[in-house]
Design an enzyme around this catalytic site. Sequence first.
Site, mmCIF file in Angstrom:
data_model
loop_
_atom_site.group_PDB
_atom_site.id
_atom_site.type_symbol
_atom_site.label_atom_id
_atom_site.label_comp_id
_atom_site.label_asym_id
_atom_site.label_seq_id
_atom_site.Cartn_x
_atom_site.Cartn_y
_atom_site.Cartn_z
ATOM 1 N N LYS A 172 0.875 -1.214 0.017
ATOM 2 C CA LYS A 172 0.053 -0.068 -0.036
ATOM 3 C C LYS A 172 0.840 1.201 0.103
ATOM 4 C CE LYS A 172 -3.983 -2.180 -0.130
ATOM 5 N NZ LYS A 172 -4.990 -1.786 -1.178
ATOM 6 N N ASP A 200 -0.180 0.060 -4.445
ATOM 7 C CA ASP A 200 -1.252 0.388 -4.904
ATOM 8 C C ASP A 200 -1.822 1.687 -3.899
ATOM 9 O OD1 ASP A 200 -4.296 0.404 -4.729
ATOM 10 O OD2 ASP A 200 -4.555 -1.704 -3.869
ATOM 11 N N GLU A 226 -1.050 0.483 -8.976
ATOM 12 C CA GLU A 226 -2.658 0.178 -8.852
ATOM 13 C C GLU A 226 -3.285 1.624 -8.303
ATOM 14 O OE1 GLU A 226 -3.510 -3.530 -7.727
ATOM 15 O OE2 GLU A 226 -5.419 -2.874 -6.434
ATOM 16 N N GLU A 252 -10.853 -1.954 -9.737
ATOM 17 C CA GLU A 252 -11.652 -2.311 -8.620
ATOM 18 C C GLU A 252 -12.949 -1.840 -8.319
ATOM 19 O OE1 GLU A 252 -8.103 -2.057 -6.035
ATOM 20 O OE2 GLU A 252 -9.808 -1.898 -4.440
ATOM 21 N N ASP A 275 -13.411 -6.600 -10.166
ATOM 22 C CA ASP A 275 -13.659 -7.853 -9.134
ATOM 23 C C ASP A 275 -14.915 -8.439 -9.381
ATOM 24 O OD1 ASP A 275 -14.847 -8.694 -6.721
ATOM 25 O OD2 ASP A 275 -13.223 -7.495 -5.735
ATOM 26 N N HIS A 302 -9.380 -8.110 -9.231
ATOM 27 C CA HIS A 302 -9.326 -7.709 -7.932
ATOM 28 C C HIS A 302 -9.980 -8.817 -7.075
ATOM 29 C CE1 HIS A 302 -10.719 -5.419 -4.360
ATOM 30 N NE2 HIS A 302 -9.500 -5.145 -4.296
ATOM 31 N N GLU A 335 -4.486 -12.263 -7.263
ATOM 32 C CA GLU A 335 -4.469 -11.381 -5.919
ATOM 33 C C GLU A 335 -4.650 -12.468 -4.611
ATOM 34 O OE1 GLU A 335 -6.744 -7.966 -5.582
ATOM 35 O OE2 GLU A 335 -5.484 -7.376 -4.018
HETATM 36 MG MG MG Z 1 -6.289 -2.202 -4.762
#
Ligand code: MG
Length: 382
Positions: A172, A200, A226, A252, A275, A302, A335
């Site tokens: 992250k 991300d 991302e 996502e 997703d 995702h 993922e």
């Molecule tokens: Mg993400």
Amino acid sequence: MHITAVRTYPLQTTLGDLSFGWSQRVGNTRQTVLCVVETDAGIDGVGEAFYFGGPPTVVAALIEGGLAPLVVGNDPFDTAVLWDRCYNLTRDQGQKGVTISAISAVDIALWDIKGKALGLPVHKLLGGAYRTRAQAYATGLYEPQGVPSVVDALVDEALGYAAEGFGGMKLKIGYDPRTDERYVRAIREAIGPDLALMVDANHAYNAPEAIRVARLLEPYDVTWSEEPVPPEDIDGYVELRRATTIPIAGGECEYTRFGFRELIARRAVDILQPDLCATGGFTEMSRIVAMASAANLPVMPHVWGTNVGLAAALQLFAALPNTPERRFPAEPWFELDRSPNPLRAGVTHEQFTVEDGYLAIPDRPGLGVTLDRDFLKRFAPV
Ligand code: MG
């Protein structure tokens, strides 16, 4: 065969000491909604809705009050017809977001029924398996709470994934450019040059900020960046893509073929990340995958739910075409969420484990999972 009932299981739990942060907030709960569709043949199917913007009972109410009356009494094999009916009923106010997540859960459950009725895994119904195992990357490396050094904790976590055999991991970012670079540098130095490292930002930046971050991160061989900018900022995505060598991923927070049409036509991203439990289930995902294929863009979904969503995503993943097809095609990344989620494993009797960096893709009928109903009862929201 016809559908006799649609039931929901909204699940919620608090994380306490396991709370974790990212660019938007510190999360202290996990939640999801499972949906079970029953038939007169004694076959039932299960799906999951991805939603964490409020109480899971919101999604459950949409499914039970809005969608169930549209599907009960119908043939569960009529997935496209039922999808369009559900979408059209909610279209005026529900083109993106929670409504589509609700439709996703119902649609996934219908595909589970179709597979079970035919004795085939869902990937067979989608056209067959391009691959029988999924190259997994670990989604983790959130901001741990209450630790003396965040960067030291991140490095320890990254080394743990490397030791487990993951070929890649996702960090992250989106805190601020300098902090992002510090985290990326520390992790890249710790794990060495051979493992994939994705970042991300969870749409933390505007385009000029995202370009600055990308330039700072270019020396560290980042596999993709991302959601650098908000999902609505398609022009920002396009500007960023032209300004950096790092591949840009997103999707996502995008929904249905109508939403992905824009991302694809504008060439806003290099990697599409719909997703399954949010973008419309298998029915709509198949259309998105077809559009992506026509644009020669890879889809790497995702995945952030419980074992139900994970099982569904593995079925989809098997059937994702190579982009492009060639003698030695590039392997897509699957993922695997490793962030704290007490709901994840217990919802099903079956479990998924990584071996040598790969998850086996089940070939049991439907999604290949059975629910642990006692577990579901324990996590119903009060
Ligand atoms: Mg993400």
